[in-house]
Design an enzyme around this catalytic site. Structure first.
Site, PDB file in Angstrom:
ATOM      1  N   GLN A 223      47.019  40.190  49.906  1.00  0.00           N
ATOM      2  CA  GLN A 223      46.836  41.151  48.714  1.00  0.00           C
ATOM      3  C   GLN A 223      46.494  42.451  49.317  1.00  0.00           C
ATOM      4  OE1 GLN A 223      43.958  38.209  46.560  1.00  0.00           O
ATOM      5  NE2 GLN A 223      43.948  40.223  45.536  1.00  0.00           N
TER       6      GLN A 223
ATOM      7  N   ARG B 178      38.739  38.193  40.914  1.00  0.00           N
ATOM      8  CA  ARG B 178      39.219  38.787  39.686  1.00  0.00           C
ATOM      9  C   ARG B 178      37.944  39.736  39.207  1.00  0.00           C
ATOM     10  NH1 ARG B 178      43.373  36.590  35.577  1.00  0.00           N
ATOM     11  NH2 ARG B 178      44.159  38.602  34.746  1.00  0.00           N
ATOM     12  N   CYS B 179      37.525  40.596  40.221  1.00  0.00           N
ATOM     13  CA  CYS B 179      36.158  41.231  39.927  1.00  0.00           C
ATOM     14  C   CYS B 179      36.048  42.424  40.800  1.00  0.00           C
ATOM     15  CB  CYS B 179      35.166  39.973  40.004  1.00  0.00           C
ATOM     16  SG  CYS B 179      33.454  40.637  40.578  1.00  0.00           S
TER      17      CYS B 179
ATOM     18  N   GLU C 146      40.659  42.790  35.769  1.00  0.00           N
ATOM     19  CA  GLU C 146      39.436  41.985  35.812  1.00  0.00           C
ATOM     20  C   GLU C 146      38.597  41.661  34.597  1.00  0.00           C
ATOM     21  OE1 GLU C 146      37.805  43.864  39.149  1.00  0.00           O
ATOM     22  OE2 GLU C 146      36.219  44.628  37.996  1.00  0.00           O
TER      23      GLU C 146
END
Ligand code: CDP
Length: 783
Positions: A219, A366-367, A735
């Site tokens: 990523q 996802r945060c 997110e």
């Protein structure tokens, strides 16, 4: 508000990597599709013990397995100076392959390289490792006092990793003591795992020029390049990182894992390409887990429900190495957002992290680095306070929301919230779901003994890391970048330092360019993930892409527009100051009939530029002045079967406010996916360890991923409060659904069970937990 004058939904601009020679090596676009002549496969030997001394490693049988070419151990790596790998936020380091002892079950112990995947696996099974078991520390609370020192390699001879705090400790204690109403509740956000469809993997080889070609599921490709150079000593120009299409990431593909280092070492030593593809079990047992925060939440209030203070004390289980991929200054991520959407006059948050014999991690699933834990703490806390006060959860929230006239709002824990209209977002949701009707229905059902719950979450998060004065990863400031080239025909390419894993950057980045320059988005190619071509950036995670790279694209496009204005003036035969940008065209001021399009200017930039510099391209490195603060109101409606404990999510409405929306369809897709993950976390998922440190969720039959059969129907809506500091007013959104939804689900279940006196139930809310809570309540009644 949408940034497109004409509504543009999914324009479907995608890189045709199959036709691109740099990516054509295999049959597809994913790392596992790549194949190179002479490629070897890597399989890792993993520990069966959670804590043990390694007394011997015998590789002789493995070397006899047909096809096995080489085996390396931790000692080999140590001799080469590669025994340990620094973790991303710089607080700790991690063994690449175990040296001397293992610290968690499934830890990497040896690397086997073979001609085929099957031979590599057979070779790994034939490596004989002798262990002498050591006492196991499987609980962060006992780790505090346990005499077993897990990490003697560290200077501080304790299992305590760090203490972090923010806010006014004494002021908060005083305010809590003086509050007529107080609640205190321990909430555990369980250890869970992102579980992307495609696990991690890489192919490493050194090309004929001796340059490392590293295809990897990353990523953050540029950060990998720099980190690999720093760790291996290979000059950064001799490293080419390519992150092709990714089958999801969710934070799991941010850290650098031992398998990657072993593949590179193997490629260097053996002189052949090496592929490592993680199995599902390896993914669930050894790469970046998420959460595992035990939070003691204390809120004070006046008798009429005005909040007075917040104190959250957290015990964090970081496993065997502190491999949280947090910015350097934030060992507990951005947990300071725990005051949420509420106007707390004073607050204090502290986190103490401990080592245990579990897999390392602490990734931002996802945060935005622990925002999910923070959001869960405050949104559960507010519901518990409402219960204590005997107040409706909506009323309590409305009374304490930050008002629109308070923005930019300085929070008690040091953030400056940019914008929001929390009352409007909540009212939109209440109206859409028919809240008063639901309350009526609930009262009727309760009278009949039926269990129906309504749960709210009115969260605020903080995304877009981040301003360079606060945020860095291994010292690299967290800006992001964009480079745009407009070709003579008005087509173009935009490259950024971010890397989509399914978020649709191919569509939305093209839209930003098109919007800023009045060009056709279908003819704007988007490219990310190749460190040779993309400008330097920090990558995609924590919903940072739109706040950072999205802004960089708009700013680079505006640079192009300024250059184009000069050429437009030449074409329109007027001075530059007489030209204005109006309705996606250059126009002579006050003369609407005299216009020239960007497409015409682009052609002139290469064919008829007069004295102007030829070409039409620009680069912009964007250092955000602040974070963005997306928010939302989520409402869950559940029915519970009191005989079986089965929870049915009957309705779920998500009203999100992410500022200006670039693409409504992409945003909706993000919300649907994140809600499905939040649902799974609330009801199904936990990486469990027993008291001996055994991982009990090593595959998808024990770690559940919802299919379309279990997943509820999602309803969505929006309010739009643009960010005042972002060039197009956009905030991140990816997110939000994962951050905001777990509390809504739990609040709904607890609301349904409130007639039994249930005040809290830990995630994942399995049927047996609900059944037990009902049976316990009934037993109490009998007594
Ligand atoms: O960093 P990441 O891409 O995961 O998250 P994001 O910035 O929240 O963006 C997720 C996707 O939603 C991207 O394709 C964005 O461009 C899109 N988006 C949008 O269309 N409008 C917004 N206000 C925010 C995001």
């Amino acid at each position: 508000m949408s940034i497109q004058a004409k509504p543009l939904h999914s324009v479907g601009v995608h890189m045709k990597r199959k036709e691109d020679p740099r990516f054509i090596q295999g049959k597809g676009n994913y790392v596992d599709d790549l194949s190179f002549p002479g490629m070897l496969y890597l399989s890792l030997v993993r520990s069966t013990y959670p804590h043990a001394e390694i007394t011997n490693i015998d590789i002789s049988e493995a070397m006899k397995v047909p096809g096995v070419k080489a085996v390396i151990t931790g000692k080999d790596l140590e001799a080469a100076g590669l025994g340990w790998l620094p973790t991303f936020h710089g607080f700790d380091k991690q063994m690449v392959l175990a040296i001397g002892k293992v610290l968690f079950q499934y830890q990497e112990v040896a690397a086997v390289f073979a001609e085929t995947r099957a031979a590599a696996v057979d070779g790994a099974e034939a490596v004989q490792v002798d262990y002498a078991p050591l006492p196991v520390v499987a609980d962060p609370f006992t780790s505090k006092t346990d005499k077993t020192l897990l990490r003697p390699d560290r200077e501080s001879k304790t299992n305590h990793i760090f203490h972090w705090e923010v806010g006014d400790k004494e002021g908060t204690a005083r305010a809590l003591a003086a509050s007529p109403k107080r609640i205190k509740q321990r909430l555990w956000f369980q250890r869970c795992h992102p579980a992307p469809l495609e696990p991690c993997g890489c192919v490493a080889y050194f090309d004929t020029m001796g340059r490392l070609q590293f295809h990897v599921t990353s990523q953050a490709p540029h950060v990998y390049r720099t980190a690999l150079s720093l760790v291996t000593g290979i000059p950064e120009d001799k490293i080419h990182v390519i992150s092709p299409d990714l089958g999801g990431g969710f934070g799991n593909k941010v850290p650098v894992y031992p398998g990657y280092v072993c593949a590179i070492v193997g490629a260097l030593k053996i002189g052949r390409p090496v592929k490592w593809i993680e199995t599902r079990t390896e993914n669930l047992t050894s790469t970046g887990f998420a959460r595992d925060y035990h939070m003691d939440v204390e809120i004070g209030a006046t008798a009429d429900g005005t909040i007075t203070a917040l104190h959250v004390a957290t015990t964090a289980d970081h496993g065997a190495f502190d491999a949280a991929a947090d910015p350097t200054k934030y060992p507990a991520g951005i947990f300071g957002i725990v005051t949420g959407s509420y106007s707390f006059p004073v607050a204090y948050a502290e986190v103490d992290a401990y080592f245990t014999n579990k897999a390392p991690g602490g990734i931002a699933y996802r945060c935005s680095f622990r925002v999910t834990e923070a959001s869960y703490a405050i949104e559960r806390g507010m519901d518990i306070l409402a219960d204590e006060l005997g107040m409706d959860a909506v009323e309590l929230r409305k009374k304490n929301f930050i008002r629109t006239d308070q923005f930019p709002y300085p929070s008690a824990l040091g953030f400056t919230y940019d914008s929001g209209d929390y009352h409007k977002t909540l009212d939109t949701a209440l109206e859409k779901i028919g809240y008063s009707q639901l309350l009526k229905e609930q009262a009727e059902k309760r009278a009949r003994g039926e269990l129906m719950g309504i749960g709210l979450s009115t969260f605020t998060e903080v995304v877009g890391a981040g301003p360079s004065k606060h945020f860095d990863i291994i010292g690299i400031k967290m800006f992001d970048s964009a480079e745009i080239r407009i070709h003579p025909t008005g087509a173009g390419i935009v490259r950024t330092g971010t890397k989509s894993q399914g978020q649709g950057h191919e569509t939305t980045w093209a839209q930003i360019v098109a919007e800023e320059l009045g060009l056709d988005p279908q003819q704007i190619m988007v490219e990310e993930g190749d460190t040779d071509t993309a400008p330097y950036g920090l990558g995609t995670y924590a919903s940072r892409s739109t706040p950072t790279a999205g802004a960089a694209i708009a700013m680079a496009a505006r640079r192009i527009r300024e250059k184009a204005r000069k050429i437009a003036a030449h074409l329109l035969e007027v001075g530059e100051t007489d030209v204005e940008w109006k309705d996606y065209k250059f126009q002579v001021k006050g003369v609407p009939s005299k216009t020239v399009t960007m497409k015409e200017v682009a052609f002139a930039a290469y064919t008829n530029m007069a004295k102007n510099e030829p070409g039409l391209e620009a680069t912009f490195y964007y250092d955000p002045p602040n974070m963005t603060y997306p928010n939302g109101t989520y409402i869950a409606v559940v029915d519970i079967d009191r005989e079986t404990g089965e929870v049915k999510v009957r309705r779920f409405l998500a009203v999100d406010d992410c500022g200006t929306i670039i693409n409504p369809l992409v945003v909706e897709g993000q919300i649907h996916g994140g809600l499905t993950e939040g649902f799974a976390i609330a009801f199904m998922q936990e990486i469990q360890y027993d008291a001996e440190g055994n991982n009990l969720n090593t595959n998808f039959t024990d770690y559940l991923v919802p299919t379309s059969l279990e997943t509820p129907h999602w309803e969505t809506d929006k309010t739009v409060t643009p960010s005042p500091h972002h060039p197009i007013g956009a905030k991140g959104v990816g997110e939000s659904p994962n951050v905001g939804s777990p509390a809504a689900f739990v609040n709904a279940v607890v609301d349904a069970l409130s007639p039994f006196g249930v005040r809290h139930i830990e995630m994942p809310i399995t049927r047996s937990k609900v059944w037990q809570a009902i049976r316990d309540a009934e037993a109490r009644k009998t007594v």
